[in-house]
Design an enzyme around this catalytic site. Structure first.
Site, PDB file in Angstrom:
ATOM      1  N   HIS A  12       9.186 -33.048 -22.192  1.00 13.05           N
ATOM      2  CA  HIS A  12       9.547 -33.387 -21.357  1.00 13.05           C
ATOM      3  C   HIS A  12       7.912 -33.122 -20.811  1.00 13.05           C
ATOM      4  O   HIS A  12       7.376 -33.567 -18.939  1.00 13.05           O
ATOM      5  CB  HIS A  12       9.653 -33.567 -20.183  1.00 13.05           C
ATOM      6  CG  HIS A  12      10.861 -34.205 -20.847  1.00 13.05           C
ATOM      7  ND1 HIS A  12      11.281 -35.305 -21.084  1.00 13.05           N
ATOM      8  CD2 HIS A  12      12.161 -33.249 -21.102  1.00 13.05           C
ATOM      9  CE1 HIS A  12      12.674 -35.547 -21.912  1.00 13.05           C
ATOM     10  NE2 HIS A  12      13.084 -33.962 -21.921  1.00 13.05           N
ATOM     11  N   LYS A  63       5.804 -11.382 -17.759  1.00 14.99           N
ATOM     12  CA  LYS A  63       6.277  -9.852 -18.062  1.00 14.99           C
ATOM     13  C   LYS A  63       4.865 -11.088 -18.601  1.00 14.99           C
ATOM     14  O   LYS A  63       3.939  -9.891 -18.688  1.00 14.99           O
ATOM     15  CB  LYS A  63       7.213  -9.722 -19.033  1.00 14.99           C
ATOM     16  CG  LYS A  63       8.310  -9.352 -19.373  1.00 14.99           C
ATOM     17  CD  LYS A  63       8.190  -7.845 -17.932  1.00 14.99           C
ATOM     18  CE  LYS A  63       8.070  -8.169 -16.337  1.00 14.99           C
ATOM     19  NZ  LYS A  63       9.354  -7.887 -15.662  1.00 14.99           N
ATOM     20  N   GLU A 102      11.117 -14.929 -17.234  1.00 19.20           N
ATOM     21  CA  GLU A 102      11.061 -13.727 -17.568  1.00 19.20           C
ATOM     22  C   GLU A 102      10.132 -13.144 -18.561  1.00 19.20           C
ATOM     23  O   GLU A 102       8.962 -12.895 -18.199  1.00 19.20           O
ATOM     24  CB  GLU A 102      12.268 -13.436 -17.622  1.00 19.20           C
ATOM     25  CG  GLU A 102      12.564 -11.649 -17.694  1.00 19.20           C
ATOM     26  CD  GLU A 102      11.689 -10.778 -16.070  1.00 19.20           C
ATOM     27  OE1 GLU A 102      11.753 -11.579 -15.556  1.00 19.20           O
ATOM     28  OE2 GLU A 102      11.495  -9.207 -16.342  1.00 19.20           O
ATOM     29  N   GLU A 122       1.897 -11.201 -16.565  1.00 19.89           N
ATOM     30  CA  GLU A 122       1.545 -10.399 -15.003  1.00 19.89           C
ATOM     31  C   GLU A 122       1.121  -9.144 -15.864  1.00 19.89           C
ATOM     32  O   GLU A 122      -0.151  -8.462 -15.706  1.00 19.89           O
ATOM     33  CB  GLU A 122       2.777  -9.238 -14.992  1.00 19.89           C
ATOM     34  CG  GLU A 122       3.640  -9.402 -13.912  1.00 19.89           C
ATOM     35  CD  GLU A 122       5.105  -8.666 -13.526  1.00 19.89           C
ATOM     36  OE1 GLU A 122       5.089  -8.144 -12.764  1.00 19.89           O
ATOM     37  OE2 GLU A 122       5.601  -8.999 -14.428  1.00 19.89           O
ATOM     38  N   TRP A 150      -3.684  -1.946  -0.866  1.00 15.81           N
ATOM     39  CA  TRP A 150      -3.739  -2.963  -1.558  1.00 15.81           C
ATOM     40  C   TRP A 150      -4.201  -4.724  -0.669  1.00 15.81           C
ATOM     41  O   TRP A 150      -3.747  -4.090   0.284  1.00 15.81           O
ATOM     42  CB  TRP A 150      -2.109  -3.545  -2.093  1.00 15.81           C
ATOM     43  CG  TRP A 150      -2.412  -4.973  -3.213  1.00 15.81           C
ATOM     44  CD1 TRP A 150      -2.318  -5.273  -4.627  1.00 15.81           C
ATOM     45  CD2 TRP A 150      -1.784  -6.180  -2.454  1.00 15.81           C
ATOM     46  NE1 TRP A 150      -1.965  -6.288  -4.805  1.00 15.81           N
ATOM     47  CE2 TRP A 150      -1.779  -6.874  -3.940  1.00 15.81           C
ATOM     48  CE3 TRP A 150      -1.766  -6.877  -0.791  1.00 15.81           C
ATOM     49  CZ2 TRP A 150      -2.028  -8.451  -3.312  1.00 15.81           C
ATOM     50  CZ3 TRP A 150      -1.195  -8.031  -0.798  1.00 15.81           C
ATOM     51  CH2 TRP A 150      -1.841  -9.079  -2.476  1.00 15.81           C
ATOM     52  N   CYS A 190       1.091  -1.182  -0.333  1.00 17.35           N
ATOM     53  CA  CYS A 190      -0.493   0.054   0.240  1.00 17.35           C
ATOM     54  C   CYS A 190       0.721   1.274   0.445  1.00 17.35           C
ATOM     55  O   CYS A 190       2.228   1.326   0.576  1.00 17.35           O
ATOM     56  CB  CYS A 190      -0.779  -0.041   1.072  1.00 17.35           C
ATOM     57  SG  CYS A 190      -1.575  -1.674   1.933  1.00 17.35           S
ATOM     58  N   ASN A 250       0.338   0.460   6.258  1.00 20.56           N
ATOM     59  CA  ASN A 250       0.950  -0.854   5.616  1.00 20.56           C
ATOM     60  C   ASN A 250       1.549  -1.972   6.299  1.00 20.56           C
ATOM     61  O   ASN A 250       1.894  -1.775   7.870  1.00 20.56           O
ATOM     62  CB  ASN A 250       2.364  -0.350   4.563  1.00 20.56           C
ATOM     63  CG  ASN A 250       1.795   0.374   3.530  1.00 20.56           C
ATOM     64  OD1 ASN A 250       0.681   0.851   3.850  1.00 20.56           O
ATOM     65  ND2 ASN A 250       2.807   1.710   2.974  1.00 20.56           N
ATOM     66  N   GLY A 251       1.072  -3.139   5.737  1.00 20.92           N
ATOM     67  CA  GLY A 251       1.362  -4.527   6.607  1.00 20.92           C
ATOM     68  C   GLY A 251      -0.023  -5.058   7.298  1.00 20.92           C
ATOM     69  O   GLY A 251      -0.760  -5.134   6.506  1.00 20.92           O
ATOM     70  N   ARG A 296       1.631   1.425  -5.964  1.00 27.27           N
ATOM     71  CA  ARG A 296       2.263   0.641  -5.270  1.00 27.27           C
ATOM     72  C   ARG A 296       0.952  -0.320  -4.852  1.00 27.27           C
ATOM     73  O   ARG A 296       0.949  -1.858  -4.604  1.00 27.27           O
ATOM     74  CB  ARG A 296       2.729   1.162  -4.319  1.00 27.27           C
ATOM     75  CG  ARG A 296       3.919   1.737  -3.991  1.00 27.27           C
ATOM     76  CD  ARG A 296       4.755   2.374  -2.982  1.00 27.27           C
ATOM     77  NE  ARG A 296       4.767   1.358  -1.430  1.00 27.27           N
ATOM     78  CZ  ARG A 296       6.116   1.099  -0.638  1.00 27.27           C
ATOM     79  NH1 ARG A 296       6.866   1.470  -1.528  1.00 27.27           N
ATOM     80  NH2 ARG A 296       6.211   0.225  -0.298  1.00 27.27           N
ATOM     81  N   LYS A 303       3.720  -2.818  -7.104  1.00 28.47           N
ATOM     82  CA  LYS A 303       5.052  -2.656  -7.724  1.00 28.47           C
ATOM     83  C   LYS A 303       5.808  -3.542  -6.355  1.00 28.47           C
ATOM     84  O   LYS A 303       6.743  -4.608  -6.758  1.00 28.47           O
ATOM     85  CB  LYS A 303       5.399  -1.363  -7.659  1.00 28.47           C
ATOM     86  CG  LYS A 303       6.619  -0.799  -7.986  1.00 28.47           C
ATOM     87  CD  LYS A 303       6.844  -1.264  -9.469  1.00 28.47           C
ATOM     88  CE  LYS A 303       8.635  -1.269 -10.061  1.00 28.47           C
ATOM     89  NZ  LYS A 303       8.876  -2.257 -10.776  1.00 28.47           N
TER      90      LYS A 303
HETATM   91  C1  AGP Z   1       8.733  -8.364 -11.989  1.00 29.29           C
HETATM   92  O1  AGP Z   1       8.125  -7.363 -13.101  1.00 29.29           O
HETATM   93  C2  AGP Z   1       7.765  -8.168 -10.777  1.00 29.29           C
HETATM   94  N1  AGP Z   1       6.932  -7.413 -10.340  1.00 29.29           N
HETATM   95  C3  AGP Z   1       8.061  -8.906 -10.187  1.00 29.29           C
HETATM   96  O2  AGP Z   1       8.317 -10.180  -9.937  1.00 29.29           O
HETATM   97  C4  AGP Z   1       9.388  -8.296  -8.483  1.00 29.29           C
HETATM   98  O3  AGP Z   1      10.498  -8.050  -9.502  1.00 29.29           O
HETATM   99  C5  AGP Z   1       9.464  -9.062  -7.500  1.00 29.29           C
HETATM  100  O4  AGP Z   1       8.119  -8.375  -6.524  1.00 29.29           O
HETATM  101  C6  AGP Z   1      10.845  -8.376  -6.984  1.00 29.29           C
HETATM  102  O5  AGP Z   1      10.522  -7.518  -6.393  1.00 29.29           O
HETATM  103  P1  AGP Z   1      11.851  -6.512  -6.123  1.00 29.29           P
HETATM  104  O6  AGP Z   1      12.791  -6.422  -6.911  1.00 29.29           O
HETATM  105  O7  AGP Z   1      11.760  -5.325  -5.504  1.00 29.29           O
HETATM  106  O8  AGP Z   1      12.598  -7.426  -4.585  1.00 29.29           O
END
Ligand code: AGP
Length: 617
Positions: free
Chosen positions: A513, A494, A490, A497, A74, A2, A100-101, A27, A612
């Site tokens: 496999h 991407k 990756e 996401e 969030w 958050c 937050n938390g 965030r 984020k």
């Molecule tokens: C990346 O596109 C993602 N949003 C996510 O996997 C991110 O890389 C992961 O949460 C780790 O974040 P950080 O690098 O801030 O630790």
């Protein structure tokens, strides 16, 4: 996850808080709210959805107070509703809180507070903490002069709260004061001219001030427009370290780009240059890092490296594993931080522990690193955010200098981690068996990476065409070998996401496999077909897909001779050194994910359900 903003000063607080919340929206963005103290009461507006919804709500009310707090949520406890959005007010109306938390023992605390006559309007753990502070505030005696009853009440309440928090609190009878505290959730104090701010992220306050103090876990700060004081949970006074933020607000603005993700993809050549600046030896044969806090002699004796991270950062670790083993011949292990922290994994007695984290706040990465430190291992961190918790708690580390990354999908931070990983492999390799001339060649290759990335970015219109063709498909495979296997992961991450497409990354030869069962004319495969020892093997895997009518997108070295008709689409990338290849090969998969999301009408910078930086477990 958050976002938090608090303001005490002379300006109207609501517009400043809303501006800060917009900058924090990346965030977490399921709801937002603001509380302003004016006329002897709290004025509160809360709205589900984006900050823009909250802005409309605020515009209909007359919020003119100069002290306030705001939050983007969030959801963790309780659904996405106006009632569950922050700020929360205590049932006696005296305390307003953003958080937050996660308060893990909230159920027990709630039972206690219900017995004491407090009532609840939401399903959140935050409202429990808010009432707990109100409870302590109500029974807190007037302290000796110089101490604040408000701060003492917060301190006492927090002693009973288990879990993680970054909080900002207002009390009705102390206008112009904020109390803020953290344990496991980042908070930064901003010291302005006759005004004080607090936020979970520098981006929210940098337009008002670049003078900041990073609050540490266990600290409680008391802010007024012109003063601030920090104490610990044990009431000790803390001598603050005042820092200057090195970037300005324009670095975190869109400019002419449609999305932050697009902007950040195209910023990669500069981010790579910044990651390398001043980090090569004078003789041009190796890398050098200022902040490792470990001597070359000690580094030389390390027998094993362990890398832990999450998500995209873990993929960067996996490439680094490949490069260190390939060029330095030292064994490396990689693990999900979230698994490592509970696995009680035996580590080699002479192991150096590394974490990579763009935000420097990912809770699982932080917990993994604390676990390694607890066991007595030295921990180094690669991070992009200066002053982040991971950067501060590590024994040493390397800053990425990629500039603020706002898009939820990590792009420039990833390639800059790949580059730093490649530099580490060089540094370690040159301490062992890598020759001067191989080192010099390696350095020259890394220096050339930004230009190769610029060249690859020119494929953007071509990749956009391909994305138009495949945007309505629902599954996709990404297949690569050796250092490009993590890039396949990756690429799939991407796409998942930001386009909400089902995608999987696999080592190309592993496809037979199991995943090959997915292949049909409706399931395209993206292959990395790179000139070199694996080329013919990858071509064979492509033939197997083609034989099952699977469409193929080949990311292929310029001039590589693929059999006629094998690939439906080819994205050429320049030939390059092995250490640079993962960086260059990443560009097409980032562009593909971006344009697919655009074509599918997705919210690229704020994909559903994501945040984020993941600061809750
Ligand atoms: C990346 O596109 C993602 N949003 C996510 O996997 C991110 O890389 C992961 O949460 C780790 O974040 P950080 O690098 O801030 O630790």
């Amino acid at each position: 996850m958050c976002g938090i903003v608090g303001y005490v000063g002379k300006q109207k607080a609501a517009p400043l808080i809303l501006e800060g919340l917009k900058r924090l929206e990346y965030r977490g963005y399921d709801s937002a709210g603001v509380a302003i103290q004016q006329g002897g009461r709290f004025h509160v507006a809360k709205k589900t959805g984006r900050v823009a919804n909250l802005e409309q709500e605020v515009a209909q009310q007359s919020f003119h107070g100069t002290f306030g707090i705001g939050h983007t949520r969030w959801a963790t406890h309780g659904g996405v509703t106006d009632a569950n959005a922050h700020p929360h007010l205590s049932s006696d109306g005296v305390i307003a809180l953003i958080h937050n938390g996660v308060i893990e023992n909230y159920a027990k605390l709630k039972r206690f507070l219900l017995e004491k006559g407090y009532s609840f309007r939401s399903e959140t753990d935050t409202e429990v903490l808010c009432n707990l502070i109100a409870y302590h505030y109500a029974k807190e005696p007037i302290p000796p002069s110089g101490e604040s009853r408000f701060v003492e009440a917060v301190r006492k309440a927090l002693r009973h709260a288990e879990g993680t928090y970054g909080i900002v609190v207002m009390a009705l009878d102390t206008p112009g004061e904020l109390v803020t505290a953290r344990k496991g959730s980042p908070l930064i104090l901003g010291l302005g001219d006759g005004e004080s701010l607090v936020a979970s992220d520098v981006a929210a306050i940098v337009s008002r001030t670049q003078t900041v103090v990073y609050l540490k876990d266990g600290e409680i700060a008391h802010l007024t427009p012109s003063t601030f004081a920090i104490t610990t949970q044990a009431s000790d006074t803390v001598e603050p370290v005042i820092d200057k933020v090195t970037w300005s607000i324009s670095d975190a603005e869109l400019g002419q780009h449609a999305h932050f993700m697009e902007k950040e993809i195209f910023e990669q050549p500069v981010a790579l240059e910044n990651a390398m600046r001043g980090r090569f030896s004078e003789d041009g044969s190796t890398a050098q890092f200022g902040g490792l806090n470990i001597s070359a002699a000690e580094f030389r004796t390390i027998e094993r490296f362990m890398f832990c991270s999450c998500g995209t950062a873990l993929h960067a670790c996996m490439v680094t594993e490949h490069l260190i083993e390939r060029f330095a011949r030292v064994p490396v292990e990689c693990d999900y931080a979230s698994e490592f922290r509970y696995r009680n994994s035996p580590l080699h007695r002479n192991c150096l522990f590394f974490v990579m984290s763009q935000s420097g706040e990912t809770i699982d990465t932080l917990a993994a690193m604390r676990e390694a430190k607890r066991k007595g291992y030295r921990v180094l961190a690669v991070s992009n955010v200066v002053g982040s918790t991971i950067a501060r708690e590590a024994d040493g580390g390397i800053y990425q200098h990629a500039g603020p990354e706002v898009g939820v999908a990590s792009t420039k931070a990833f390639t800059s981690q790949l580059l730093i990983g490649a530099m580490l492999a060089l540094y370690i390799g040159r301490m062992r068996d890598m020759s001067f001339s191989d080192g010099a060649q390696y350095v020259a290759a890394l220096k050339g990476a930004p230009d190769l990335v610029r060249r690859t970015l020119q494929q953007a219109p071509r990749v956009h065409e391909i994305a138009r063709r495949f945007a309505r498909y629902t599954d996709m495979l990404f297949l690569g070998r050796l250092s490009l296997y993590p890039i396949a992961l990756e690429g799939a991450l991407k796409l998942k996401e930001i386009s909400y497409l089902h995608a999987e990354g696999y080592p190309a030869a592993e496809m037979k496999h199991g995943p090959i069962a997915l292949v049909s004319e409706r399931c395209p495969s993206v292959f990395f077909a790179i000139k070199g020892e694996m080329f013919n093997k990858v071509v064979s895997s492509m033939q197997e897909i083609k034989a099952r009518q699977g469409p193929i997108i080949a990311i292929a070295t310029e001039g590589a001779e693929l059999p006629d008709g094998l690939a439906d689409e080819v994205i050429p990338i320049p030939e390059c050194h092995e250490a640079v290849l993962p960086i260059v090969a990443t560009i097409p998969v980032q562009l593909l994910a971006y344009y697919m999301a655009v074509e599918r009408g997705c919210d690229v910078d704020k994909p559903r359900n994501l945040a984020k930086s993941v600061t809750v477990e």
